[in-house]
Design an enzyme around this catalytic site. Sequence first.
Site, mmCIF file in Angstrom:
data_model
loop_
_atom_site.group_PDB
_atom_site.id
_atom_site.type_symbol
_atom_site.label_atom_id
_atom_site.label_comp_id
_atom_site.label_asym_id
_atom_site.label_seq_id
_atom_site.Cartn_x
_atom_site.Cartn_y
_atom_site.Cartn_z
ATOM 1 N N PHE A 59 1.162 5.393 0.594
ATOM 2 C CA PHE A 59 0.553 6.435 1.409
ATOM 3 C C PHE A 59 1.108 7.801 1.014
ATOM 4 C CE2 PHE A 59 0.345 2.595 3.891
ATOM 5 C CZ PHE A 59 -0.841 2.677 4.613
ATOM 6 N N THR B 71 0.840 -1.188 0.000
ATOM 7 C CA THR B 71 0.000 0.000 0.000
ATOM 8 C C THR B 71 0.882 1.248 0.000
ATOM 9 O OG1 THR B 71 -1.811 -1.088 1.171
ATOM 10 C CG2 THR B 71 -1.773 1.302 1.241
#
Length: 298
Positions: free
Chosen positions: A175, A173
């Site tokens: 960010f 992921t």
Amino acid sequence: MMDKVIAFQGMHGAYSDMACRAARPGWTTLPCHSFADAIDAVHAGKAEQAMLACENSLAGRVPDIHSLLPAAGLHIIGEHFQRVEHCLLVVPGTRMEQIRRIHTHPVAMAQIRNLLKNNNLTPVTEFDTAGAAELVALWQKPEEAAVASALAAELYGLEILQRNVEDASHNTTRFYITARTPQVPTPQTPHVMTTLLFSVQNSPGALYKVLGGFATNGVNMTRLESYMSGETFAATRFLMDVEGHPGDSRLGKALAELEFFSKNATILGVYQQSPFRHQASTQGQDTPRSAPADAIPG
């Protein structure tokens, strides 16, 4: 001196919490119910920065970011890539054959299909991964298990029965790290990323004209996502990540063409790239790609 604070969406033990701890060692992490609450925490002075998930290598983009970032009033000052390693968490002493149900976030659930199928387990979706771990710890029932991070197991007193239960090994992921004040590097700084928003009319060739300047000036585009803005369907909004600094001649020329052919062009942040990008490229791996799907918020 008070500890510095970084806000995130989710509960302690969520992957966003792990991202905060990795990117800002020694800082206090502040859990928030939503992305909007994390942004508000920065504006209210409860946190210096906010860690906001923006895309996942398996699940694609985080939809909320598109609507929140333009009005957030925050600046992107950095990026962080967090490897998502799902663990099967159980009450201590539980055996695999005792488990009947798996609790986790719905997107995480989509990434453990093999675990569910091979063990004939019933999926039960929860608010986020860390929240699922907290529930299993609260119930203290061997038939209930959670899929979450190793940090969640440590925080909620659960046992890791299996590690890396995700179907794919490249689950990562990305960010955005945001703050009230921009932290723009100098134009001479290597490996800089620029994130911006712009709108175009829904007419033939509109996007082609906007993007032409990036191609002719040799600017590499790493992310481009579209979404509808407003209720008329007459214009489309785009979120874009490009390599380079607006002070560079090449990117400067490309942005000048973009502003001429687009509307409401706004730079959300100019920041140094994460070292993960260079590690991934040298190892032949892809950084997270955008796709029309939900992504893991917690």
